[in-house]
Enzyme design. Structure first.
Site, short mmCIF file in Angstrom:
data_model
loop_
_atom_site.label_atom_id
_atom_site.label_comp_id
_atom_site.label_asym_id
_atom_site.label_seq_id
_atom_site.Cartn_x
_atom_site.Cartn_y
_atom_site.Cartn_z
N HIS A 193 46.50 34.73 46.45
CA HIS A 193 46.44 34.87 45.52
C HIS A 193 46.27 33.35 45.27
O HIS A 193 47.22 32.32 45.22
CB HIS A 193 47.29 35.43 44.40
CG HIS A 193 46.65 35.53 42.29
ND1 HIS A 193 47.95 35.35 41.56
CD2 HIS A 193 45.45 35.60 42.67
CE1 HIS A 193 46.77 35.24 41.27
NE2 HIS A 193 45.96 35.33 41.28
N ASP A 229 38.99 30.88 42.69
CA ASP A 229 38.41 31.45 41.54
C ASP A 229 37.28 29.74 42.02
O ASP A 229 38.16 29.07 42.14
CB ASP A 229 39.51 31.28 40.61
CG ASP A 229 40.85 31.93 40.96
OD1 ASP A 229 40.22 33.11 40.29
OD2 ASP A 229 41.93 31.94 40.40
N HIS A 284 41.04 27.87 38.26
CA HIS A 284 40.99 29.37 37.45
C HIS A 284 40.26 29.00 36.43
O HIS A 284 40.29 30.29 35.42
CB HIS A 284 42.31 29.59 37.46
CG HIS A 284 42.57 31.00 37.26
ND1 HIS A 284 42.85 30.94 35.72
CD2 HIS A 284 42.45 32.35 37.49
CE1 HIS A 284 43.09 32.22 35.72
NE2 HIS A 284 42.90 33.24 36.98
O1 G3P Z 1 41.46 38.07 41.20
C1 G3P Z 1 42.29 38.92 42.18
C2 G3P Z 1 43.22 38.18 40.48
O2 G3P Z 1 42.58 36.78 41.34
C3 G3P Z 1 42.30 38.26 38.92
O3 G3P Z 1 43.28 37.04 38.92
O4 G3P Z 1 43.16 35.28 37.17
O5 G3P Z 1 44.35 35.41 39.17
O6 G3P Z 1 41.84 35.51 38.73
P1 G3P Z 1 42.95 36.00 38.21
MG MG Z 2 41.56 35.15 40.94
#
Ligand code: G3P
Ligand code: MG
Length: 247
Positions: free
Chosen positions: A14, A43, A56
């Site tokens: 992540h 992201d 992000h």
């Molecule tokens: O793509 C999975 C996850 O990254 C989505 O949530 O807010 O961490 O970008 P976030």
């Molecule tokens: Mg994400």
């Protein structure tokens, strides 16, 4: 006709390296690779002058020494920011990375990629289009990156720009229209907050031919359960806890 091939591993980092390094940086990606990841999620968004970089939030405040809306600044200002010291002294001087640098790092570490298109509010269509075109170009000699987004409009624009790249619709809250939406977008996968899933829903989604990626799972018991139900991939902050033996 959607190509249903799923070349991706069951565990995905992540935001590059999870909670073990400053999110969405090259340092995080290096650490993720070192800890045994085979695939990373991150992201991507646009600077004011159209460069694609990793961040992000809409704003710079939480994860850099800058402030305000990142998408309103040109790249030559963004590149000067420190995106590491908020996390810890050892990451002082870490920069916001460009998508092109991330593609190189993926090639170097043989990492597969899930590019989450994370548009600055109002720039959904443009971000989806530009990221898809760049991903096609930058990853042409690697396994195709999986594009995902919470933004329907961004995914639709990505679909138009580079229809051959696999897409996954992200949902943080359950949406009863999931089938209609993933069909219209030609999605290979659906990416869900893992709390939305039980065994029955998992079966229903699989029945519809969708691959399933869930986020963010940091407990081995929950990861086991989800994989047993038929979830295809788990996005985690903590490969050190989940363990690379999940592969
Ligand atoms: O793509 C999975 C996850 O990254 C989505 O949530 O807010 O961490 O970008 P976030
Ligand atoms: Mg994400």
């Amino acid at each position: 006709m959607i190509n249903r091939a799923w070349p991706y591993p069951p565990i995905v980092a992540h935001r590059g390296g999870g909670k073990l390094a400053p999110e969405n940086t090259l340092a995080a990606i290096d650490l993720g690779a070192q800890l045994g990841h085979l695939m990373i999620e991150f992201d991507a968004k646009l600077s004011q002058d159209g460069e694609i970089f990793l961040l992000h939030d809409d704003t710079l405040d939480r994860t850099s020494n800058g402030w305000g809306v990142a998408g309103q600044l040109p790249w030559d200002k963004l590149v000067q920011l420190d995106a590491g010291s908020w996390f810890g002294k050892t990451f002082d001087g870490e920069r916001l990375p460009l998508l092109a640098q991330v593609a190189d790092r993926c090639r170097q570490h043989r990492l597969m990629a899930n590019i989450e298109i994370k548009p600055t509010t109002g720039l959904e269509v443009e971000t989806g289009r530009v990221v898809a075109l760049a991903a096609r170009d930058l990853w042409q000699d690697q396994v195709a990156p999986l594009l995902s987004s919470f933004s329907y409009e961004a995914l639709e624009a990505a679909q138009k720009a580079a229809p051959e790249l696999p897409r996954g619709l992200l949902l943080h809250e359950w949406n009863d229209n999931w089938r209609q939406m993933t069909d219209a977008l030609g999605c290979l996968s659906i990416h869900l907050n893992h709390k939305l899933l039980d065994e029955q829903r998992t079966a229903e989604l699989k029945q519809a031919g969708l691959r399933i990626l869930v986020y963010t799972v940091n407990e081995p018991e929950r990861a086991h359960q989800l994989l047993q139900w038929g979830v295809d991939a788990i996005c985690t902050d903590r490969i050190d806890v989940i363990g690379p033996d999940f592969r």
